[in-house]
Motif scaffolding. Structure first.
Motif, mmCIF file in Angstrom:
data_model
loop_
_atom_site.group_PDB
_atom_site.id
_atom_site.type_symbol
_atom_site.label_atom_id
_atom_site.label_comp_id
_atom_site.label_asym_id
_atom_site.label_seq_id
_atom_site.Cartn_x
_atom_site.Cartn_y
_atom_site.Cartn_z
ATOM 1 N N ASN A 1 45.088 13.781 -3.565
ATOM 2 C CA ASN A 1 44.427 14.509 -4.656
ATOM 3 C C ASN A 1 43.611 13.592 -5.559
ATOM 4 O O ASN A 1 43.189 13.993 -6.638
ATOM 5 C CB ASN A 1 45.477 15.249 -5.487
ATOM 6 C CG ASN A 1 46.185 16.330 -4.691
ATOM 7 O OD1 ASN A 1 45.549 17.047 -3.928
ATOM 8 N ND2 ASN A 1 47.496 16.428 -4.857
ATOM 9 N N LYS A 2 43.428 12.353 -5.104
ATOM 10 C CA LYS A 2 42.639 11.343 -5.824
ATOM 11 C C LYS A 2 43.282 10.909 -7.139
ATOM 12 O O LYS A 2 42.600 10.431 -8.043
ATOM 13 C CB LYS A 2 41.199 11.839 -6.078
ATOM 14 C CG LYS A 2 40.438 12.182 -4.805
ATOM 15 C CD LYS A 2 39.006 12.601 -5.107
ATOM 16 C CE LYS A 2 38.258 12.958 -3.833
ATOM 17 N NZ LYS A 2 36.855 13.343 -4.113
ATOM 18 N N ASN A 3 44.585 11.078 -7.232
ATOM 19 C CA ASN A 3 45.304 10.586 -8.401
ATOM 20 C C ASN A 3 45.718 9.133 -8.177
ATOM 21 O O ASN A 3 46.241 8.799 -7.108
ATOM 22 C CB ASN A 3 46.558 11.431 -8.656
ATOM 23 C CG ASN A 3 46.223 12.863 -9.010
ATOM 24 O OD1 ASN A 3 45.346 13.116 -9.831
ATOM 25 N ND2 ASN A 3 46.925 13.808 -8.401
#
Length: 203
Positions: free
Chosen positions: A59-61
């Motif tokens: 989730n690109k975290n």
């Protein structure tokens, strides 16, 4: 034979024998700034560049940051050699000033991207640094077995006026790790800003 990476080039992490690379070192080598003295001599100004590694999930975290203040990931899959505060004072010694070691086989399963960034701690302009290069190789910080890829970041006018850059991103596709050689300067001043820039622009 090492591949001389061009900006934006994507490569598979395969060795010359066809096997996948399961572990890699990313080494950064740079020099102190040379300045002419009042009486014709040359003085050298120490340069403090900081290599950092950011882990991102699907989730690109950003899940973890490995840098001079946190020298290894929680599970030990990524290790940082430590903070170099000066660069090569007496000219290029051919050795890496900072090395980040990545063990792909031991990364947490939720890690999808491993980003590598470089920041000038004191805000020294990349354009004033006499030499700076990055190489990706198999081995350890003290034992280079096979240089996998390399590129030069100093001889590029686009770095003038900048103090941060995204070196590249390892990313997972269909269970295999690949590398995107980015080599882009950014407008960021601090590491925290670069972490967000990577998320917004490079994943």
């Amino acid at each position: 034979m090492a591949i001389n990476l061009q900006k934006g080039q994507r490569i598979n992490l395969k060795k010359e024998n066809g096997a996948m690379l399961t572990q890699a070192c990313v080494g950064i080598n740079w020099g102190a700034i040379e300045k002419k003295g009042f009486f014709g001599g040359i003085t050298r100004e120490a340069v403090d560049l900081d290599a950092s590694c950011i882990l991102y999930d699907a989730n690109k975290n950003a899940t973890e940051v490995i840098y001079f203040g946190n020298l290894k990931s929680k599970n030990g899959a990524i290790r940082h050699s430590g903070d170099d505060l000066t660069g090569d004072i007496d000219g290029d010694d051919g050795l890496d000033n900072e090395v980040i070691t990545v063990d792909f086989s031991n990364l947490d399963s939720n890690v999808e991207h491993v980003a590598l960034v470089l920041n000038s701690y004191k805000g020294q302009d990349f354009g004033t640094i006499p030499f700076a290069s990055i190489r990706i190789y198999e081995g350890t910080p003290t034992n280079v077995r096979e240089v996998f890829a390399k590129y030069d970041i100093a001889n590029d006018a686009s770095f003038r006026g900048h103090v941060s850059m995204v070196m590249g991103v390892f990313y997972k596709r269909n269970g295999e790790w690949k590398f995107n050689a980015i080599g882009d300067p950014t407008k960021d001043r601090k590491l925290q800003e670069t972490i967000e820039t990577v998320k917004q622009q490079y994943l």
